[in-house]
Each structure stands twice: as C-alpha cells, then as structure tokens.
Design a protein around this motif. Structure first.
Motif, mmCIF file in Angstrom:
data_model
loop_
_atom_site.group_PDB
_atom_site.id
_atom_site.type_symbol
_atom_site.label_atom_id
_atom_site.label_comp_id
_atom_site.label_asym_id
_atom_site.label_seq_id
_atom_site.Cartn_x
_atom_site.Cartn_y
_atom_site.Cartn_z
ATOM 1 N N LEU A 1 13.598 -7.389 -3.387
ATOM 2 C CA LEU A 1 13.789 -6.837 -2.045
ATOM 3 C C LEU A 1 12.528 -6.157 -1.505
ATOM 4 C CD1 LEU A 1 17.369 -5.281 -2.414
ATOM 5 C CD2 LEU A 1 16.688 -7.662 -2.091
ATOM 6 N N ASP A 2 11.388 -6.459 -2.098
ATOM 7 C CA ASP A 2 10.149 -5.771 -1.737
ATOM 8 C C ASP A 2 9.731 -6.014 -0.293
ATOM 9 O OD1 ASP A 2 10.211 -5.080 -4.357
ATOM 10 O OD2 ASP A 2 8.439 -6.218 -4.951
ATOM 11 N N HIS B 1 15.150 -10.554 4.662
ATOM 12 C CA HIS B 1 14.641 -10.516 3.296
ATOM 13 C C HIS B 1 13.151 -10.845 3.269
ATOM 14 C CE1 HIS B 1 13.893 -11.853 -0.849
ATOM 15 N NE2 HIS B 1 14.947 -11.147 -1.208
ATOM 16 N N ALA B 2 12.756 -11.857 4.054
ATOM 17 C CA ALA B 2 11.354 -12.258 4.255
ATOM 18 C C ALA B 2 10.720 -12.985 3.074
ATOM 19 C CB ALA B 2 10.489 -11.067 4.675
ATOM 20 N N ASP B 3 11.503 -13.255 2.018
ATOM 21 C CA ASP B 3 10.968 -14.054 0.908
ATOM 22 C C ASP B 3 12.131 -14.807 0.261
ATOM 23 O OD1 ASP B 3 9.243 -15.173 -0.899
ATOM 24 O OD2 ASP B 3 8.989 -13.370 -2.107
ATOM 25 N N LYS C 1 0.809 -1.220 0.000
ATOM 26 C CA LYS C 1 0.000 0.000 0.000
ATOM 27 C C LYS C 1 0.844 1.273 0.000
ATOM 28 C CE LYS C 1 -3.835 -2.370 2.239
ATOM 29 N NZ LYS C 1 -4.528 -2.598 0.967
ATOM 30 N N GLN C 2 2.141 1.152 0.318
ATOM 31 C CA GLN C 2 3.058 2.288 0.268
ATOM 32 C C GLN C 2 4.265 1.903 -0.593
ATOM 33 O OE1 GLN C 2 3.230 2.788 4.761
ATOM 34 N NE2 GLN C 2 3.003 4.928 4.163
ATOM 35 N N PRO C 3 4.106 1.912 -1.906
ATOM 36 C CA PRO C 3 5.198 1.461 -2.787
ATOM 37 C C PRO C 3 6.474 2.274 -2.630
ATOM 38 C CG PRO C 3 3.415 2.492 -4.038
ATOM 39 C CD PRO C 3 2.901 2.292 -2.663
ATOM 40 N N GLU C 4 6.350 3.523 -2.165
ATOM 41 C CA GLU C 4 7.550 4.326 -1.958
ATOM 42 C C GLU C 4 8.433 3.724 -0.862
ATOM 43 O OE1 GLU C 4 4.258 5.938 0.617
ATOM 44 O OE2 GLU C 4 4.458 5.316 -1.480
ATOM 45 N N VAL C 5 7.824 2.990 0.070
ATOM 46 C CA VAL C 5 8.602 2.309 1.107
ATOM 47 C C VAL C 5 9.507 1.255 0.485
ATOM 48 C CG1 VAL C 5 8.430 0.724 3.080
ATOM 49 C CG2 VAL C 5 6.985 2.756 2.978
ATOM 50 N N ILE C 6 8.977 0.512 -0.478
ATOM 51 C CA ILE C 6 9.770 -0.495 -1.180
ATOM 52 C C ILE C 6 10.980 0.135 -1.841
ATOM 53 C CG2 ILE C 6 9.762 -2.086 -3.136
ATOM 54 C CD1 ILE C 6 6.859 -2.669 -2.547
ATOM 55 N N ASP D 1 8.592 -1.079 7.304
ATOM 56 C CA ASP D 1 7.875 -2.324 7.058
ATOM 57 C C ASP D 1 6.935 -2.137 5.877
ATOM 58 O OD1 ASP D 1 6.543 -4.698 7.157
ATOM 59 O OD2 ASP D 1 6.212 -4.674 9.317
ATOM 60 N N SER D 2 7.215 -2.838 4.783
ATOM 61 C CA SER D 2 6.369 -2.704 3.594
ATOM 62 C C SER D 2 5.088 -3.535 3.707
ATOM 63 C CB SER D 2 7.142 -3.125 2.337
ATOM 64 O OG SER D 2 7.561 -4.475 2.445
#
Length: 351
Positions: free
Chosen positions: A227-228, A205-207, A52-57, A143-144
C-alpha cells in the motif's frame, strides 16, 4: 550486523531466519522467521530515496486498514507490526527506515498473469479493495510520491530529455521518438478533465500489478498488498495500469514483440474491475475507461523513452538499449490496444 539490530528491535531474539524476497523493485524485503515463537513476518527497508517521507506510507497504511476493517472488506488485511518499543518505523545506523508487516501463510504471488480466470479474480479483488476504501467520507490520505501522476510534468520531462539527449541516443530511438511525438496530445483530455474537476479524485492503489495480490494454492485471492503508493487521484489510473500490466503477452522489456496485446485479457480485466465499482463510478469515469488504458500505456512508454534519452539513470538496466526495448514493447502494446478499440490512426512506422 545492521539487519540483526533491526530484527532485534522488532522481535528481540537472535534465533531467526532471513530470506530475501527479490520480486520488488524499490524496497529491500525479507521473509523473517522468528524461530522462538514459530512466527513469520515481512521485514522491509523502505527506499527513502524514492519515498522521502516514509511516515506518510505508514500513516496511510493505518488509515486504509481502518477503513477496510470497518467497511465489510472481503479479504485479509496486512497489518503493520510495531517494534518492541512500539515504533512502526525503526531506523538503522545509516538512518534508513525499516518496518515489519504481518505474513499470510500458504500464499503465492505471480509475476505474470497465469490465466484469464486469475486475471479476472485479480481485477475483481482490486475492485473490491477500491470500492471499500472509497466511501463518502475519505480520510486525509497524503501523497507518498509527489508529482507521480503529473502528466504535464511527464511530458515536459520528455521534451527536456529529447532536447538534451546525446545525438546517438536520438538516432537509435528515431522511430520511437516519431511515434511518441505523434501521440503527444493523447494525455491532453485527461489533463483537461482533471483541471476542470470532471473526474473525481479518489483513493487509488497506484500499483495494481498482479504481484501485489496474494493468492492461495488454488489461485483464489487472499489479500491486496503493498500500500506504499496509495494516493488521491483518478481511479482511471488504476484501471489503465492494470491493462498496461495484464494484457501484455510478452515481457515488458521484449523489444522485438509483435502483436503483444491480448484482447481477451482486456475484456476479463475490465469486467473484474467493474465488478464492485460499476455503481460507484461517475458517467465520465465509465466513459473514459478505454481512453485511460491508452493513456496509462503511453505514459509508461514515455517514461521509458525519457529515461533512455537521459542516459538510463532511473530504471535499472542490464544493457545499454534496455529502456529502448521497453519503449518499443509499450508502443507495440499501445498499437494493439488502439487497433482493438478502433483507433486505427495509430500506425507503426518502424522498419
């Protein structure tokens, strides 16, 4: 054409070729070939319903890349490519965000682990990545995916789904619900350690599935990608999900799987994960690796079962029992892991 406008915003030409890359489950991804410059890029529409906040990515990606560049990282780095007017995110006519990333030539990815050696190399690569970014001074990673690793919420969501589920869904999943409820306290120790700061929050990394590493033609790792989902959380989660992903000898949605846990894969993944991280981990982290693997599989099983009981509204499905099949598969994987670790109190009661 919406995509044509986006391409022009980044490379300024209509002389290009777009090829869909269909491996990902969240974002819409293309290989973009600029035929004027004879260059290739990755073009991607970010799923703003998930992120919801792509700028965070984007901001996280830039900070992580800076850390990799300045800390003797062993592998190639995926770079964000700005548009012609210097933007890293470009919105289409529907307000959806797009980005462009560098492309590594002659690279390959794997959807499943092809060999023990490749699994070791993949785990070792993620180990290097995590060791490199987890320095004494950590950047302000945001936190994305808020609440993604909130295990208390995952359990609450499951209980709510179970209470509100249609009777026929509960009946179909009766055996799986019983097994899930038997282990409902499994994440408690993790939750307790987090609340009491007994395990540190690190950049993860979480994925860490194997498809998020690029390899060369000889199966040597080239780069960590996607790295999303970078976030601050226990690094135990990355180890656990690596085990959940790599040790399964069957497809994740094979509901008839039996003995689908590969103990040899577990050993090599653990060895690879510790290759660069062993000296960085606290005693509490080191002592809880085996436990973390169990929790990661259990939480994934819980998410599949929750979605099934909710009527399969989150994960994409091809048939009505798809999420139940996924649940069965993860329960069998967890059974195999726990038997390997000596936690024999977990017994399947399925017919």
């Amino acid at each position: 054409m919406e995509v044509n406008e986006i391409v022009n915003a980044f490379i300024g030409t209509n002389n290009y070729k777009l090829t869909p890359i269909t491996d990902g489950l969240i974002n819409t991804t293309y290989l973009l070939e600029d035929q004027d410059q004879e260059k290739k890029f990755i073009l991607q529409k970010i799923n703003s319903h998930v992120f919801k906040q792509p700028e965070v990515i984007v901001n996280n990606h830039l900070m992580i890349n800076e850390m990799l560049r300045t800390n003797d990282y062993h592998f190639q780095i995926i770079e964000p490519i700005p548009s012609l007017d210097h933007k890293l995110l470009v919105e289409d006519v529907n307000g959806q965000p797009w980005r462009m990333l560098s492309f590594i030539e002659n690279s390959v990815t794997f959807l499943t682990v092809p060999s023990l050696q490749t699994a070791f190399e993949a785990a070792k690569t993620f180990s290097c990545f995590l060791a490199t970014v987890n320095t004494e001074k950590l950047p302000a990673i945001e936190d994305s995916l808020p609440n993604f690793l909130n295990f208390e919420k995952r359990i609450t969501d499951y209980k709510t789904a179970l209470k509100d589920a249609q009777p026929h869904l509960k009946e179909n999943a009766k055996a799986e619900i019983e097994l899930t409820n038997q282990l409902l306290s499994l994440p408690d120790q993790w939750i307790h350690m987090e609340k009491n700061n007994q395990i540190p929050k690190r950049i993860i990394h979480a994925d860490v599935k194997i498809s998020n590493i690029l390899f060369d033609q000889n199966h040597k790792p080239l780069a960590v990608i996607d790295l999303d989902t970078m976030m601050m959380a226990p690094v135990l989660y990355d180890f656990g999900t690596m085990i959940q992903s790599y040790t399964n000898t069957t497809k994740e949605d094979d509901g008839k799987a039996v003995n689908n846990f590969n103990p040899e894969m577990y050993k090599v993944v653990k060895e690879g994960f510790l290759f660069y991280l062993k000296e960085k981990l606290t005693p509490e982290e080191s002592e809880n690796l085996d436990y973390a693997a169990q929790v990661a599989i259990y939480i994934q099983e819980l998410r599949f079962l929750t979605d099934y009981l909710n009527g399969s509204t989150y994960y994409s499905i091809t048939h009505s029992e798809h999420n139940l099949d996924r649940t069965k598969n993860q329960l069998e994987l967890l059974k195999g892991l726990r038997e390997y670790l000596g936690a024999n109190e977990f017994e399947s009661r399925r017919a």
